[in-house]
Motif scaffolding. Structure first.
Motif: not given
Lengths: 308, 873
Positions: B765, B768, B785, B788, B838
């Motif tokens: 992520d 990217y 984001w 997400k 995460y």
């Protein structure tokens, strides 16, 4: 040879929701020959799990010896990193190299520029490195980064040994092919800071000096573990009696911790990868400078079959 | 050839393992083995059963007639494989160091000078088939070339049965003939029928290292001169830990692990008087070694500051994270539980896709049909087998903690073999995550599915083990509980600390003397009261007798009130065993159990992961029970714990999948040799001061004491329990590719805040999204984001801002260095935000002994009653 245009990646019966990738066999010219590869037919391979498994690849698109017989190092420049990997994964280690080999840097990963800068920064911590690089680069007209990477991987000499785990290779800095023929031993000795240039081991014709000793052994590939590769390992170069701290330490565990791995394309030509601390630097090729010697040791690497 | 005979245990084909009901008697037969005559088989069995201190539980007589010779041969063959077969020496001593870059210092455990510290330091069991040169080899009549063996001969290790041949191969560089090739029991078992089997040499027995289940093999790459130059094992080990492993130097032995390496333990009923010198009578293969520090052993060749050391070694004794090497970015160690009473283990009718052996199939179907060549010892093709992949409804057990390994017993065994390194090169290592690979287009960036068909075709050891997994099953199915009653001598029930030899296991589970002992210890009437409490509150999960799930019951209904938990079942062999598995093995949502949740989130059996083909479709389609940190439901199977068996719970404390509830135990050794486990409230962990609650005590009364203290903690409300949190004890220096750059984590922080971070998902992520910032496309970056999070723009903004802060540091080398070295407050805060999102497992406050908060409000007397009743399990 299984002549299938399309196969479906196995083990997907259990879920209708899981992406079932199709892979197609593609053939494309590499130099004067045509090599086959497998590509994901559904998506552009941008993520690790979208790539064909090497065992599947080998089953569906095996390589023949004949197809590789005329491959030249420069032919390989046109390959993508994935194609290079697919080629490499279908090769075997081959016999231990012996004698002088010319080196080629091939594909570099997208992050190579960042890696290069960081390596240079670390290399600069070594005594005399920066001033030495300046001398070389001012003469060659190249950046220090280019000097480090293009110059260092110009060639290797593999020394014959009685014991396979005692094989030594040294980087062969061929000054003529680097366009630096004015770098004679006397010139080097005068220009390079004390403790660095004076310690070089020179080839008999004085056109190459030999440094950075590395162990050579059959070992585990970082790319594909199904068969062993020929590993050149600089981490413990100080094992060798001819080790010179100032010049050679840079490839050891105290420096860049350089390792490389190779498999044979055809007699006299090996391809592989170079790493620093196991971080992939770039693809490389080694081509023998003269005739392939007859006393190469054959069959010492694990070929993927269990033998007890 | 012997005739193919119809005994249930002999079924090797996959279908045979769909149900434990296939256990059947050994029928009378007329064998005609090519390898052994009937008389030879009987003589062989007599020899085996007369060995000093052999596991006599295998020689069973159930009153109605003893087991057949065939069944005895198969069980013995299974036992032999369980204790000796370890075709993974290349993985542990050769592949792993090269692939990962760090070695395992086996000498720290196997050095003969450390023989008497092996159990206390590592929990390892000294092998009765070995001796220590200069100490007791002459007494054991173990000589080398007709003379007394020395430590020079053995490179400093113990001297074990078969070592004379092994050392000769090593010294003379001659081919090593593995003892598996000529093992009489394996030969006899192979001769029971005419099936095609892979060369038995591929079972790879080697010889013992000195510790039970740890095997050694001569290293064909050993170079005596270089070994001497580096200073032998001591010099090699010192260099490995200090400077990193030197792959160009190969040690004399390659070391491997058999099943017994983790599962063999001291017999709870008959532990040795001298813990350092047990006999085989003191060792059981099925118990599970609750004192073993195998994780620490596997990481002992690394510096303390290596991330692997910190991540993998801080686990309690008896617990191991089997998804550490096939890494899933979740710190989720689990116990090595006992394997007993399999004939009554629950199975479930599930939808399974797997390979089945068939008579033939259509070879043009490359995806689902496979024809495999099986070779004999000469390397010639001995025959072929066809395998077909298809979907079936099967009765399958739930083997692992979360109900994984649910495609049949045979593949569960095979998966474990691969997970400890069998066929590592040919078919496993290519599918594993390389922690240090930062290129998301590289295959080793993440896991890919292990391919059973490829492994069967290309790895001989896979075939050799698969062909004999029926023997393993026979052995395991014969394993029985070690009931407390049998560990207590009738005249010494009251207050004794003396372990005694067990009495007959077939008497009633509770007799008068045992009751007297229990009620003397836990209170008058405690047994019956405990039974009532158990029936009313525990049996819904911890009994296999009544299959009605509690969801089908009304609030006040209790259909266990009249269940006889001591009911017995007579097997076809005539053997009488307890009918109740004391656990229903059903999957329960982790939130409902409330215990440390990370093991339940194990991902390796999901689609696309390394063990995807070892979980049923039923497992993969389980409803979601929890959300991830991006507020998305966790799907694909994780999120559950199976309701485990409480058989012999008295002997297997501490409790829970992580041994988290109960006293912290450690060996009686210097703190530096102890496994650093947790910080406990009010007693902070320190590398030099930490002491655990109890030292190892495998005696009957020692285990009972551990059980009682663990019950005390279990029945304490979770908020009133002292809190156990694993913390790192040394700063982790995570190299970012180059020697002068590290990401550093300070000591003292909870381990799981690092260990449960999805590094690869973040890196992907990060790179990217960062590319949008590089191209000054802030809007696309923000959208990235926003996607997400489905409906939470605030969180999207928080995470996006944190990433942007880090990206700004990473724009050039100097920024990275200042970020790493100076640790500016802004970057630290951003990292905390990133760490929050995460997380692969967000366990509440990281407390490892929380949960299972059931009936903690019982009176003290009732708690004792429950202890009394469960001590009979």
């Amino acid at each position: 040879m299984i002549n299938l245009k399309y196969i479906i990646l196995a083990s997907l019966l259990s879920s209708p929701t899981f992406a079932a990738y199709e892979f197609k066999v593609v053939s494309r010219p590499v130099g004067t020959t045509a090599l086959t590869f497998m590509k994901n037919a559904n998506v552009d391979e941008k993520y690790y799990n979208q790539l064909i498994d090497y065992a599947q690849l080998e089953k569906m698109a095996p390589l023949s010896t004949a197809a590789l017989a005329n491959v030249q190092p420069d032919d390989l420049r046109s390959l993508t990193i994935e194609e290079f990997n697919q080629l490499y994964a279908r090769l075997s280690a081959g016999p231990m190299p012996l004698g002088d080999y010319s080196g080629y840097i091939l594909q570099k990963p997208p992050v190579f520029n960042a890696i290069k800068k960081r390596i240079l920064k670390q290399a600069s911590l070594f005594p005399g490195f920066t001033s030495a690089m300046q001398v070389f680069t001012s003469t060659l007209g190249r950046s220090p980064e280019d000097a480090l990477f293009e110059f260092v991987w110009k060639g290797k000499r593999f020394f014959p040994k009685d014991n396979l785990d005692q094989i030594e290779t040294r980087t062969s800095f061929n000054l003529v092919s680097a366009g630096a023929s004015k770098f004679t031993p006397d010139w080097i000795s005068n220009k390079i800071p004390a403790g660095l240039g004076k310690s070089f081991i020179w080839a008999a014709d004085k056109t190459s000096f030999l440094g950075l000793p590395m162990h050579v052994y059959c070992g585990i590939s970082q790319v594909d573990t199904r068969r062993e590769s020929i590993i050149t390992d600089g981490s413990y170069g100080d094992d060798f009696s001819s080790y010179l701290k100032y010049t050679d330490e840079i490839v050891t565990r105290k420096g860049l911790n350089i390792t490389e791995e190779y498999r044979m394309v055809r007699p006299g030509l090996y391809i592989g990868k170079a790493y620093s601390n196991k971080l992939f630097l770039f693809n490389v090729a080694l081509e023998i400078s003269g005739d392939t010697p007859s006393n190469q040791t054959v069959g010492s690497c694990f070929d993927g079959k269990t033998t007890r | 050839m012997r005739l193919k005979i119809a005994i249930g245990f002999a079924l090797v084909s996959a279908a045979a393992f769909v149900t434990t009901s296939c256990l059947s008697p050994g029928k009378v037969r007329t064998p005609t083995s090519a390898e052994y005559s009937d008389q030879q088989v009987q003589t062989l069995l007599q020899d085996e059963f007369s060995k000093d201190g052999y596991d006599h539980s295998l020689k069973r007589d159930f009153g109605g007639g003893k087991i057949s010779d065939d069944q005895a041969v198969q069980e013995l063959a299974g036992r032999t494989i369980w204790f000796k077969s370890a075709p993974n020496e290349r993985h542990h001593t050769y592949i792993f160091p090269q692939k990962v870059g760090v070695g395992i210092d086996w000498n720290q455990a196997m050095d003969a000078d450390l023989h008497d510290q092996r159990f206390q330091t590592w929990g390892l069991i000294n092998d009765p088939d070995c001796c220590t040169p200069g100490v007791n080899c002459e007494q054991k009549n173990m000589r080398y070339k007709g003379r007394a063996v020395t430590k020079v001969d053995t490179y400093g290790w113990d001297y074990c049965r078969g070592d004379e041949d092994l050392l000769a191969s090593l010294m003379n560089k001659t081919p090593y003939r593995d003892p598996a090739c000529d093992d009489p029991i394996i030969k006899a078992a192979d001769g029971l029928d005419s099936k095609v089997r892979e060369n038995r040499c591929e079972l790879a027995f080697g010889t013992s290292t000195g510790a039970v289940g740890y095997r050694k093999y001569p290293n064909p790459k050993f170079n005596a001169a270089r070994w001497a130059k580096v200073g032998g094992y001591k010099g090699y080990s010192e260099q490995m830990i200090k400077e990193g492993i030197n792959i160009s130097i190969q040690p004399p032995f390659r070391v491997a692990m058999a099943c017994a390496s983790c599962h063999a333990a001291f017999d709870p009923l008959n532990p040795p008087k001298d813990l350092n010198n047990p006999s085989w009578a003191n060792i059981k293969g099925e118990t599970g070694n609750q004192y073993l520090n195998v994780s620490k052993l596997m990481a002992n060749g690394m510096k303390g500051s290596a991330i692997e050391t910190q991540l993998f070694t801080h686990v309690r004794p008896g617990v191991v994270d089997t998804s550490a090497v096939p890494h899933d970015f979740i710190n989720n160690p689990g116990t090595m539980n006992a394997i007993i009473n399999f004939p009554v283990r629950p199975t479930f009718n599930e939808n399974v896709v797997r390979w089945f052996q068939v008579d033939s199939c259509n070879l043009s179907d490359l995806i689902n049909c496979q024809k495999v060549a099986y070779k004999n010892e000469a390397g010639q093709v001995a025959g072929y087998k066809f395998w077909h992949r298809e979907q079936r409804q099967m009765q399958v057990p739930h083997i692992l903690k979360g109900g994984e390994d649910s495609v049949g017993f045979d593949l569960a065994v095979q998966r474990v073999y691969v997970n400890i390194g069998m066929c590592s090169e040919q078919c496993w290592s290519n599918h594993l995550t390389n922690l240090r690979d930062i290129d998301s287009t590289s295959r080793s960036y993440g896991e890919s599915p292990f391919n059973i068909a490829q492994c069967r075709e290309q790895c001989a050891s896979f075939r050799a083990n698969e062909d004999r997994v029926g023997n393993i099953f026979s052995y395991l199915a014969s394993r029985r509980p070690t009931d407390l009653k049998n560990g207590l001598q009738s005249v010494q029930y009251q207050g004794t600390d003396q372990p005694v030899v067990p009495q007959s296991p077939n008497k009633a589970l509770v007799d008068a003397k045992f009751k007297e002992f229990l009620e003397g210890r836990y209170g008058a009437g405690s047994l019956e009261r405990g039974r009532q409490i158990f029936a009313n509150n525990c049996a819904q999960c911890h009994s296999s007798q009544n299959n009605n799930s509690k969801e089908n019951l009304s609030a006040n209904e209790n259909n266990f009130a009249n269940v006889n938990f001591f009911a017995t079942k007579t097997l076809d062999t005539g053997e009488v065993i307890r009918a109740d598995w004391l656990g229903n093995d059903k999957s329960t949502p982790v939130a409902e159990v409330g215990t440390y949740k990370c093991r339940a989130l194990h991902t390796n059996h999901k689609l696309g992961q390394v063990w995807q083909d070892f979980s049923s479709s039923t497992y993969k389609n389980l409803p979601s029970t929890t959300e991830d940190s991006f507020e998305k439901p966790v799907t694909g199977g994780p999120g559950y714990y199976r309701n485990i068996s409480l058989l012999n719970v008295w002997a297997h404390a501490p409790f829970m999948h992580n041994n988290g509830i109960g006293p912290e135990i450690c060996g009686n050794v210097e703190p530096k040799h102890q496994v650093l486990t947790t910080s406990v409230e009010g007693r902070q962990l320190s590398g030099t001061k930490y002491k655990c609650d109890l030292n190892y005590d495998p005696s009957v009364m020692g285990r009972l004491k551990l059980y009682e203290l663990s019950m005390d903690e279990l029945l304490t409300p979770e908020n009133a329990r002292r809190k156990k949190i694993v913390r790192i004890d040394e700063a982790i220096k995570f190299p970012l590719g180059f020697n002068d750059m590290y990401l550093e984590f300070p000591p003292g922080i909870p381990l799981n805040t690092i260990a449960n971070f999805d590094l690869k998902a973040f890196l992907y992520d990060f790179t990217y999204a960062a590319s949008y910032l590089d191209s000054n496309n802030q809007a696309t970056f923000d959208q990235f984001w926003a996607k997400k999070f489905a409906d939470n723009p605030a969180k999207a903004k928080e995470l996006g801002a944190a990433v942007q802060t880090i990206v700004n540091y990473f724009k050039d080398v100097n920024g990275v260095l200042s970020f790493i070295r100076q640790g500016k407050a802004q970057s630290i805060e951003s990292l905390k935000v990133i760490a929050k999102y995460y997380r692969t497992c967000d366990a509440k406050d990281e407390v490892e002994n929380a949960g299972h908060n059931f009936k903690t409000d019982l009176s003290a007397a009732d708690k004792n009653s429950l202890k009394a009743f469960m001590a009979t399990f």
